[in-house]
Scaffold this active site. Structure first.
Site, mmCIF file in Angstrom:
data_model
loop_
_atom_site.group_PDB
_atom_site.id
_atom_site.type_symbol
_atom_site.label_atom_id
_atom_site.label_comp_id
_atom_site.label_asym_id
_atom_site.label_seq_id
_atom_site.Cartn_x
_atom_site.Cartn_y
_atom_site.Cartn_z
ATOM 1 N N HIS A 167 39.624 28.589 -32.589
ATOM 2 C CA HIS A 167 40.291 27.835 -31.766
ATOM 3 C C HIS A 167 41.729 27.780 -31.945
ATOM 4 O O HIS A 167 42.075 27.928 -33.103
ATOM 5 C CB HIS A 167 39.750 26.259 -31.997
ATOM 6 C CG HIS A 167 38.120 25.921 -31.532
ATOM 7 N ND1 HIS A 167 37.862 25.791 -30.257
ATOM 8 C CD2 HIS A 167 37.043 26.102 -32.237
ATOM 9 C CE1 HIS A 167 36.700 25.873 -29.943
ATOM 10 N NE2 HIS A 167 36.208 25.874 -30.973
ATOM 11 N N ASP A 208 25.490 21.154 -31.671
ATOM 12 C CA ASP A 208 26.678 20.327 -31.387
ATOM 13 C C ASP A 208 27.787 21.004 -30.710
ATOM 14 O O ASP A 208 28.680 20.849 -29.931
ATOM 15 C CB ASP A 208 26.701 19.337 -32.288
ATOM 16 C CG ASP A 208 27.830 18.095 -31.738
ATOM 17 O OD1 ASP A 208 28.788 18.447 -31.872
ATOM 18 O OD2 ASP A 208 27.309 17.140 -31.395
ATOM 19 N N ASP A 262 28.519 11.196 -29.340
ATOM 20 C CA ASP A 262 29.621 10.775 -28.701
ATOM 21 C C ASP A 262 29.255 10.415 -27.264
ATOM 22 O O ASP A 262 28.174 10.299 -27.044
ATOM 23 C CB ASP A 262 30.904 11.744 -28.889
ATOM 24 C CG ASP A 262 30.486 13.180 -28.185
ATOM 25 O OD1 ASP A 262 29.353 13.212 -27.918
ATOM 26 O OD2 ASP A 262 31.488 14.041 -28.160
ATOM 27 N N PHE A 284 26.578 14.894 -33.427
ATOM 28 C CA PHE A 284 27.616 13.891 -33.678
ATOM 29 C C PHE A 284 27.487 13.143 -32.105
ATOM 30 O O PHE A 284 28.067 13.452 -31.318
ATOM 31 C CB PHE A 284 28.923 14.527 -34.049
ATOM 32 C CG PHE A 284 28.808 15.650 -34.571
ATOM 33 C CD1 PHE A 284 28.445 15.598 -36.045
ATOM 34 C CD2 PHE A 284 29.427 17.021 -34.351
ATOM 35 C CE1 PHE A 284 28.306 16.633 -37.043
ATOM 36 C CE2 PHE A 284 29.397 18.226 -35.164
ATOM 37 C CZ PHE A 284 28.888 17.749 -36.730
ATOM 38 N N ASP A 319 31.620 22.283 -26.974
ATOM 39 C CA ASP A 319 32.666 23.352 -26.176
ATOM 40 C C ASP A 319 32.278 23.758 -24.796
ATOM 41 O O ASP A 319 32.866 24.011 -23.662
ATOM 42 C CB ASP A 319 32.526 24.735 -26.908
ATOM 43 C CG ASP A 319 33.151 24.634 -28.271
ATOM 44 O OD1 ASP A 319 34.039 23.705 -28.308
ATOM 45 O OD2 ASP A 319 33.033 25.453 -28.978
#
Length: 416
Positions: free
Chosen positions: A77, A380, A302, A300, A385
């Site tokens: 990244h 995840d 979200d 995670f 991504d």
């Protein structure tokens, strides 16, 4: 007044026999999984589509293989600051990388915008990468990373807990400057006051209890667990130590643990320091017999991953929820609808992981030699991504049936 006392942690003994091994397995259960399953059964709103799980798991499995998607992908990244290799515990640069990861995870929440899809939304103008002189406007989660990177480039030690915990060295006005918006933006970073309060809180704890760094916290973790601690042990220590990482709610009179940012802090640290198999055979932060045991962590929860899970037909929504999402109706943090979205996403990714393990075993894949290499964490990372690529029009999911992309849910919260 927040209680900064660190609760005592029971050490898990090194297994000596079969009975001890069973004890460790029982102690290693992630309360997030149990919490998610409870909400999934009792909320009856968002549902897991098992057919979609099977189809999507095959697709994800193929993509991970085709793209050689591994924990080392984290290093690709463009805004990430990379640790030195081989990893040395006393390396001052790696200490600064750990502080950078910690602050990002402390502030990794609430990036959705009322001006989604327009140039006016909050964004940060900075370089396209650390090696590039060309700039762009970063939005969403990457606006946070770009703002901190930009500050470091401007010689503002914003990721040093000794600096950002001090209102004298780092006044609120300077933090506001660090998060200043691009000229084209007409809104500021959401929840700025809450972000500043969290910086003061976590900085205070690190400085008064852990020698002023996340490295100091990890040193204490190693001491408590005598070098045998796992990723889940570290997550539990994070939630017990830092109130702002304690993502917990009461649902039908039962405490529900989601622990999004605590888990992602540990997962990002695990990925950043994931050893090069050519030079190292043990993870430098989890050198014990069990290693990181990263498979014990969940995804995670979200708003971006539930969106892509629905697009992949892994999740199904009732029409009433679809109408709320399409209308942009805010969902209160801890509400039945919001907890259902997050909890069922956790359960769904666990089922995708189980299906991928079955595929690996059926195909006798080399990666299938250790089923624990298949983690919800890596799934995840891939899905997040993928969601961004689909949103930006960079990628279209082909080969499987998908549902129309609908807006992610809107909850203004410090938890994600």
């Amino acid at each position: 007044m927040l209680d900064f006392q660190i609760q005592g942690l029971e050490r898990i003994p090194t297994p000596l026999n079969e009975k001890d091994e069973i004890f460790i397995e029982e102690e290693s259960k992630n309360p997030v999984v149990e919490s998610a399953e409870f909400v999934c059964k009792r909320s009856n709103i968002v549902q897991v589509n098992q057919k979609g799980v099977s189809t999507a798991a095959q697709h994800i499995y193929n993509k991970l293989l085709a793209e050689s998607y591994t924990p080392r992908t984290w290093r690709t990244h463009p805004l990430h600051i990379l640790p030195e290799e081989p990893h040395l515990p006393t390396d001052p640069w790696n200490k600064s990388v750990l502080n950078w990861i910690f602050l990002i995870s402390s502030l990794n929440f609430s990036f959705w915008s009322e001006k989604e899809g327009t140039p006016e939304r909050y964004g940060v103008e900075w370089q396209k990468s650390w090696d590039s002189k060309e700039t762009k406007v970063w939005t969403g989660y990457w606006s946070l990373v770009a703002a901190l990177d930009r500050a470091l480039q401007e010689n503002i030690p914003i990721t040093d807990p000794n600096f950002y915990s001090s209102e004298t060295l780092c006044p609120d006005s300077l933090i506001e400057h660090v998060f200043r918006a691009a000229d084209q933006s007409t809104e500021n970073i959401p929840l700025l006051r809450e972000r500043i309060a969290i910086m003061r809180e976590v900085g205070f704890i690190l400085c008064h209890s852990f020698a002023g760094s996340f490295q100091g916290f990890l040193d204490e973790f190693q001491r408590r667990y005598e070098g045998q601690g796992s990723a889940l042990d570290l997550v539990k220590m994070v939630t017990e130590t830092f109130p702002s990482f304690r993502d917990e709610f009461f649902f039908e009179d039962r405490k529900v643990c989601i622990w999004k940012r605590a888990q992602i802090l540990v997962a990002e640290t695990w990925a950043a320091f994931y050893p090069d198999p050519k030079t190292e055979d043990k993870h430098p932060l989890f050198p014990g017999k069990r290693g990181p045991a990263i498979h014990e962590l969940t995804m995670f929860a979200d708003y971006r991953v539930p969106q892509i899970l629905h697009h992949l037909r892994i999740l199904t929504y009732p029409s009433s929820l679809v109408r709320m999402l399409c209308a942009g109706t805010p969902l209160e943090s801890g509400s039945k609808e919001e907890l259902s979205l997050r909890a069922v996403s956790i359960v769904a990714v666990e089922r995708v992981r189980e299906e991928m393990i079955r595929l690996m075993e059926d195909e006798k894949s080399p990666q299938g030699e250790d089923k624990n290499e298949v983690s919800s964490v890596l799934i995840d990372f891939f899905l997040w991504d993928l969601a961004k690529k689909v949103e930006n029009g960079e990628e279209k999911i082909e080969g499987i049936e998908t549902s129309e992309i609908i807006p992610a849910h809107r909850t203004r919260s410090i938890w994600y």
